[in-house]
Structures are given as C-alpha cells and as structure tokens.
Design a protein around this motif. Structure first.
Motif, PDB file in Angstrom:
ATOM      1  N   TRP A 216       0.841  -1.188   0.000  1.00 46.91           N
ATOM      2  CA  TRP A 216       0.000   0.000   0.000  1.00 46.91           C
ATOM      3  C   TRP A 216       0.882   1.246   0.000  1.00 46.91           C
ATOM      4  CZ3 TRP A 216      -5.180  -1.446   0.127  1.00 46.91           C
ATOM      5  CH2 TRP A 216      -5.448  -2.736   0.601  1.00 46.91           C
ATOM      6  N   SER A 217       0.295   2.400  -0.309  1.00 42.13           N
ATOM      7  CA  SER A 217       1.003   3.672  -0.175  1.00 42.13           C
ATOM      8  C   SER A 217      -0.012   4.774   0.122  1.00 42.13           C
ATOM      9  CB  SER A 217       1.791   4.012  -1.442  1.00 42.13           C
ATOM     10  OG  SER A 217       0.921   4.345  -2.506  1.00 42.13           O
ATOM     11  N   ILE A 218       0.512   5.923   0.588  1.00 47.71           N
ATOM     12  CA  ILE A 218      -0.319   7.088   0.892  1.00 47.71           C
ATOM     13  C   ILE A 218      -0.031   8.178  -0.133  1.00 47.71           C
ATOM     14  CG2 ILE A 218      -0.843   8.872   2.601  1.00 47.71           C
ATOM     15  CD1 ILE A 218       0.059   6.897   4.760  1.00 47.71           C
ATOM     16  N   HIS A 219      -1.065   8.758  -0.706  1.00 48.13           N
ATOM     17  CA  HIS A 219      -0.953   9.903  -1.606  1.00 48.13           C
ATOM     18  C   HIS A 219      -1.441  11.145  -0.862  1.00 48.13           C
ATOM     19  CE1 HIS A 219      -1.101   7.390  -5.602  1.00 48.13           C
ATOM     20  NE2 HIS A 219      -0.146   7.017  -4.778  1.00 48.13           N
ATOM     21  N   TYR A 220      -0.532  12.144  -0.731  1.00 49.72           N
ATOM     22  CA  TYR A 220      -0.893  13.383  -0.033  1.00 49.72           C
ATOM     23  C   TYR A 220      -0.814  14.542  -1.022  1.00 49.72           C
ATOM     24  CZ  TYR A 220      -0.179  17.586   2.737  1.00 49.72           C
ATOM     25  OH  TYR A 220      -0.262  18.861   3.235  1.00 49.72           O
ATOM     26  N   TYR A 221      -1.897  15.299  -1.127  1.00 51.55           N
ATOM     27  CA  TYR A 221      -1.989  16.466  -2.017  1.00 51.55           C
ATOM     28  C   TYR A 221      -1.893  17.730  -1.160  1.00 51.55           C
ATOM     29  CZ  TYR A 221      -3.903  13.205  -5.515  1.00 51.55           C
ATOM     30  OH  TYR A 221      -4.109  12.163  -6.389  1.00 51.55           O
ATOM     31  N   PRO A 222      -0.745  18.408  -1.138  1.00 47.49           N
ATOM     32  CA  PRO A 222      -0.580  19.586  -0.269  1.00 47.49           C
ATOM     33  C   PRO A 222      -1.608  20.679  -0.543  1.00 47.49           C
ATOM     34  CG  PRO A 222       1.534  18.860  -1.132  1.00 47.49           C
ATOM     35  CD  PRO A 222       0.488  18.083  -1.859  1.00 47.49           C
ATOM     36  N   ASN A 223      -2.007  20.864  -1.815  1.00 49.93           N
ATOM     37  CA  ASN A 223      -3.003  21.871  -2.159  1.00 49.93           C
ATOM     38  C   ASN A 223      -4.293  21.257  -2.688  1.00 49.93           C
ATOM     39  OD1 ASN A 223      -1.829  24.584  -1.646  1.00 49.93           O
ATOM     40  ND2 ASN A 223      -0.208  23.754  -2.952  1.00 49.93           N
ATOM     41  N   GLY A 224      -4.503  19.987  -2.368  1.00 48.65           N
ATOM     42  CA  GLY A 224      -5.737  19.315  -2.722  1.00 48.65           C
ATOM     43  C   GLY A 224      -5.777  18.825  -4.157  1.00 48.65           C
ATOM     44  N   THR A 225      -6.762  17.978  -4.441  1.00 44.48           N
ATOM     45  CA  THR A 225      -6.978  17.539  -5.816  1.00 44.48           C
ATOM     46  C   THR A 225      -7.617  18.674  -6.608  1.00 44.48           C
ATOM     47  OG1 THR A 225      -9.189  16.692  -5.350  1.00 44.48           O
ATOM     48  CG2 THR A 225      -7.333  15.188  -4.986  1.00 44.48           C
ATOM     49  N   VAL A 226      -7.786  18.453  -7.884  1.00 51.60           N
ATOM     50  CA  VAL A 226      -8.338  19.500  -8.743  1.00 51.60           C
ATOM     51  C   VAL A 226      -9.789  19.819  -8.382  1.00 51.60           C
ATOM     52  CG1 VAL A 226      -6.778  19.042 -10.670  1.00 51.60           C
ATOM     53  CG2 VAL A 226      -8.913  17.748 -10.463  1.00 51.60           C
ATOM     54  N   ILE A 227     -10.445  18.897  -7.668  1.00 49.41           N
ATOM     55  CA  ILE A 227     -11.847  19.149  -7.300  1.00 49.41           C
ATOM     56  C   ILE A 227     -11.999  19.423  -5.801  1.00 49.41           C
ATOM     57  CG2 ILE A 227     -12.760  17.759  -9.203  1.00 49.41           C
ATOM     58  CD1 ILE A 227     -13.275  15.506  -7.239  1.00 49.41           C
ATOM     59  N   ALA A 228     -10.887  19.525  -5.074  1.00 48.53           N
ATOM     60  CA  ALA A 228     -10.966  19.832  -3.644  1.00 48.53           C
ATOM     61  C   ALA A 228     -11.419  21.277  -3.451  1.00 48.53           C
ATOM     62  CB  ALA A 228      -9.615  19.597  -2.976  1.00 48.53           C
ATOM     63  N   GLU A 229     -12.114  21.545  -2.360  1.00 47.81           N
ATOM     64  CA  GLU A 229     -12.632  22.878  -2.103  1.00 47.81           C
ATOM     65  C   GLU A 229     -11.577  23.778  -1.472  1.00 47.81           C
ATOM     66  OE1 GLU A 229     -16.006  22.421   0.378  1.00 47.81           O
ATOM     67  OE2 GLU A 229     -17.150  21.215  -1.063  1.00 47.81           O
ATOM     68  N   GLY A 230     -11.589  25.051  -1.861  1.00 50.58           N
ATOM     69  CA  GLY A 230     -10.784  26.085  -1.217  1.00 50.58           C
ATOM     70  C   GLY A 230      -9.342  25.683  -0.959  1.00 50.58           C
ATOM     71  N   ASP A 231      -8.932  25.877   0.294  1.00 46.30           N
ATOM     72  CA  ASP A 231      -7.544  25.574   0.655  1.00 46.30           C
ATOM     73  C   ASP A 231      -7.424  24.221   1.354  1.00 46.30           C
ATOM     74  OD1 ASP A 231      -8.808  26.195   3.006  1.00 46.30           O
ATOM     75  OD2 ASP A 231      -7.134  27.345   3.851  1.00 46.30           O
ATOM     76  N   TYR A 232      -8.319  23.300   1.049  1.00 45.97           N
ATOM     77  CA  TYR A 232      -8.266  21.974   1.658  1.00 45.97           C
ATOM     78  C   TYR A 232      -7.114  21.158   1.063  1.00 45.97           C
ATOM     79  CZ  TYR A 232     -12.546  21.968   4.434  1.00 45.97           C
ATOM     80  OH  TYR A 232     -13.495  22.204   5.397  1.00 45.97           O
ATOM     81  N   THR A 233      -6.497  20.342   1.908  1.00 39.98           N
ATOM     82  CA  THR A 233      -5.564  19.325   1.439  1.00 39.98           C
ATOM     83  C   THR A 233      -6.351  18.044   1.161  1.00 39.98           C
ATOM     84  OG1 THR A 233      -5.123  18.533   3.673  1.00 39.98           O
ATOM     85  CG2 THR A 233      -3.703  20.303   2.834  1.00 39.98           C
ATOM     86  N   SER A 234      -5.752  17.124   0.421  1.00 39.94           N
ATOM     87  CA  SER A 234      -6.399  15.837   0.108  1.00 39.94           C
ATOM     88  C   SER A 234      -5.459  14.702   0.473  1.00 39.94           C
ATOM     89  CB  SER A 234      -6.768  15.747  -1.381  1.00 39.94           C
ATOM     90  OG  SER A 234      -7.604  16.811  -1.768  1.00 39.94           O
ATOM     91  N   ILE A 235      -6.039  13.559   0.836  1.00 41.90           N
ATOM     92  CA  ILE A 235      -5.230  12.396   1.197  1.00 41.90           C
ATOM     93  C   ILE A 235      -5.949  11.118   0.770  1.00 41.90           C
ATOM     94  CG2 ILE A 235      -6.211  12.151   3.530  1.00 41.90           C
ATOM     95  CD1 ILE A 235      -3.311  11.439   4.453  1.00 41.90           C
ATOM     96  N   PHE A 236      -5.160  10.149   0.258  1.00 41.98           N
ATOM     97  CA  PHE A 236      -5.731   8.902  -0.245  1.00 41.98           C
ATOM     98  C   PHE A 236      -4.841   7.724   0.138  1.00 41.98           C
ATOM     99  CE2 PHE A 236      -7.678  12.101  -2.870  1.00 41.98           C
ATOM    100  CZ  PHE A 236      -8.972  11.641  -3.048  1.00 41.98           C
ATOM    101  N   PHE A 237      -5.481   6.586   0.310  1.00 38.47           N
ATOM    102  CA  PHE A 237      -4.838   5.313   0.641  1.00 38.47           C
ATOM    103  C   PHE A 237      -4.968   4.416  -0.592  1.00 38.47           C
ATOM    104  CE2 PHE A 237      -5.279   0.981   2.472  1.00 38.47           C
ATOM    105  CZ  PHE A 237      -4.037   0.880   3.079  1.00 38.47           C
ATOM    106  N   CYS A 238      -3.847   3.893  -1.112  1.00 41.13           N
ATOM    107  CA  CYS A 238      -3.849   3.227  -2.414  1.00 41.13           C
ATOM    108  C   CYS A 238      -3.269   1.817  -2.337  1.00 41.13           C
ATOM    109  CB  CYS A 238      -3.047   4.040  -3.431  1.00 41.13           C
ATOM    110  SG  CYS A 238      -3.666   5.722  -3.656  1.00 41.13           S
ATOM    111  N   LEU A 239      -3.887   0.906  -3.074  1.00 40.74           N
ATOM    112  CA  LEU A 239      -3.397  -0.466  -3.197  1.00 40.74           C
ATOM    113  C   LEU A 239      -2.386  -0.535  -4.334  1.00 40.74           C
ATOM    114  CD1 LEU A 239      -3.551  -3.535  -2.531  1.00 40.74           C
ATOM    115  CD2 LEU A 239      -5.421  -3.675  -4.192  1.00 40.74           C
ATOM    116  N   LYS A 240      -1.193  -1.061  -4.058  1.00 42.85           N
ATOM    117  CA  LYS A 240      -0.135  -1.140  -5.069  1.00 42.85           C
ATOM    118  C   LYS A 240       0.050  -2.546  -5.629  1.00 42.85           C
ATOM    119  CE  LYS A 240       1.834   2.088  -5.753  1.00 42.85           C
ATOM    120  NZ  LYS A 240       1.526   3.244  -6.606  1.00 42.85           N
TER     121      LYS A 240
END
Length: 336
Positions: free
Chosen positions: A58-82
């Motif tokens: 597994w791995s963690i994906h962290y978006y410091p300024n969020g995904t393209v559809i994240a609101e405002g100044d939210y960060t985004s985080i995802f857990f992924c199967l490798k």
C-alpha cells in the motif's frame, strides 16, 4: 397415468466454513520542508514508500493543495493499493495528523470498509485545511498517521458435524441378539442378564477381542458381571454392536433424557473402543450444551480426552449469558 415413489435415499450432511482474519497495520508518513509545499500545483501529490499490511503493498498519496476538485484551501489524502490483485477488502480506520507533542490532535478522519483493486485509492478530497496543518507543524515538517485493517478470508474444513463413517452391514445378524441362538457369554448388569456372542463382540471391539481371545483372555468365565454401568446403557451398547443403530435415541422425546443417555453411551463407547458410536454421541452432546449440563459435559470431555467437546464447554462457560444464568439460579456467586 400413475407415479410410483420408491425408497428415499438420504446423503450424509455436508458443511463448509470460512474464517475471516483482520490484519492491522500503521504507517507514519513524515514530510520535511512543509513551507516549500505551499507552492505545489493543485492536483499534484506526494507519495509515501510502499508498506505491507496483510500481504499486500500500500502507499499514501498526499496532495498539499488538494486535488483538482478539492474545495478552497483543503488538502487531500488517499490510501492506495499497489499490489496487482483482483480483490482486497480493507478498512482505513483513520487518517490522523500528529502534532508537535507526538500526539494526535483533533484533526483526522475515520472511514468504513472499502473494496480495493489494483491501483485503486480511497480517501478524502477535503481532508483538512492547510491552516490546520500549520497549527500542528514542528520544525517545518508534518507527520501523517494511517491505520489500516485488511480482511483476509480463508476457506477451512468444517469441524462440525463430524463425518460419521459409513454403516456396517450388520443388520443381517442383529436377530442373533434377539433370539440368543448360539450365545456363549452372559453379561449381568445391575440384576439384568444379556446373552451375547464372543466372536461378534470381538469383531466389533478390540477391547472385547483382547478380553475373549487375547493373552489374558477369560478362559472359563461365561458369565461376566458389569457393576459400573446401567442396564439400559449396556442394552443400547449391545444393540449398536449387532445392528449399527441406536434405537434408544429415536425413542426419546425429552432432550434431557436423550442427553443423559448420550453421556453414558459416550463413556461406554470410549471404554470398549467403539469409535463410530463415540462420534455419534459426541455430536449429540456438542449440539445440546446448556447451563444445566455444561459442568457434567466438561468433566466427561476432560476425563475422556475429548478436546472438541471440552473447548465448546469452556467457550459456553465463558459467555456472560451463562454466568448470569448461574448467578440467577444460585449456583454461582459473583464477588463484589
């Protein structure tokens, strides 16, 4: 037109068992130089090293300024199967941001069970605001903690009911027990006499074989006294030896009476090495454990090395419902 219904053929019962195990793992994702990340393009992510939980990467994906559809100044985080697999069921129990003291602050998200396939991810478009990250930042770095639980399913061989061996073809000689023709030994059990045939008993039981034809065989005695068994139990034992059936159970409507007979017949079967009869009685006892007989069944299982029955009794005794029943009936007093 008429239909004729012949004999009904019943097949032995079958069973199957699945065992589900939970494998829990934790990964800490430390990101240095946080102030530089403020200029990271929206939709770009940082990825942790791969880590293994439950046999999968597994791995963690962290978006410091969020995904393209994240609101405002939210960060985004995802857990992924490798790992390249078709199906994995897992639960990301928490994404938590660690504060300056090394403890989780009131920032984080809980999740539910999700189904993963190769390169699929699960997480939050709107995780927490960047200002929240900066409030717990220490020495220009942040630490994200991810707790994941992987559910693994195993198909195992069922242990209940035990497979009863096939019936032996003994019905043809069962009439010998009824008539007593050719009997050469008599058993006296609590004042009742039972005529039998040594060769038949020896063919069905290694214990009887040793008693009648072994090195220490009883050469002269044609009358054998049995003091420690009820006559009705010995009668059922003989009937089983000659016919491979136990009519005593089918004739009983009372469950306590049936359980009591099964207990005594189980002990007799173990005494004379009748494995199939022992399994039949064990299955009956296994399925009839209650608060009134569990102590007696535990004692029998312990004395006769019946591990499966013993474990079932101990599990039953450990349940809160059983303890409550013992207290209510005055058989057990809880310490205050």
């Amino acid at each position: 037109m008429s239909l004729s219904v012949g004999n009904i053929v019943q097949t032995p019962p079958t069973a199957s068992t699945l065992r589900v195990e939970q494998v829990v793992g934790t990964h800490l994702f430390k990101i240095m130089g946080y102030s530089i990340l403020k200029n990271t393009e929206k939709g770009k992510f940082l990825e942790s090293d791969n880590f293994n939980v439950g046999g999968y990467d597994w791995s963690i994906h962290y978006y410091p300024n969020g995904t393209v559809i994240a609101e405002g100044d939210y960060t985004s985080i995802f857990f992924c199967l490798k790992s390249e697999v078709d199906f994995v069921q897992a639960e990301v129990s928490s994404f938590i941001l660690i504060n300056q003291n090394g403890n989780p602050p009131s920032l984080g998200r809980m999740s539910t069970i999700g189904t993963f396939k190769n390169n699929t991810c699960w997480g939050y478009q709107n995780f927490v605001r960047r200002s929240a990250f900066e409030s717990v930042m220490k020495d220009n770095y942040i630490v994200l903690r991810c707790v994941v639980c992987v559910f693994k399913v195993f198909r195992v061989e069922s242990d209940f009911p035990l497979q009863v061996p096939p019936l032996l073809c003994l019905q043809e000689i069962s009439h010998l027990l009824e008539t007593g023709n050719g009997a050469d030994v008599t058993f006296e059990v609590n004042g009742q006499a039972f005529n039998a045939h040594k060769v038949i008993l020896a063919a069905r039981s290694k214990v009887f074989e040793a008693q009648f034809f072994g090195p220490w065989k009883e050469k002269t005695d044609t009358i054998i006294k049995i003091e420690d068994m009820e006559a009705v139990v010995f009668k059922a034992l003989l009937h089983y030896i000659y016919s491979d059936t136990i009519p005593a159970f089918s004739e009983m409507n009372d469950s306590d009476e049936k359980n009591n007979m099964a207990q005594h017949l189980f002990v007799a079967a173990d005494r004379y090495g009748l494995k199939r009869l022992r399994i039949i009685c064990e299955n009956i006892l296994y399925g009839s454990i209650n608060w009134k007989n569990v102590v007696a069944l535990l004692s029998i299982a312990d004395m006769h090395n019946c591990i499966r029955l013993k474990e079932a009794c101990l599990e039953f005794l450990a349940s809160p419902e059983t303890k409550t029943q013992f207290v209510e009936t005055g058989q057990l007093t809880l310490a205050s």
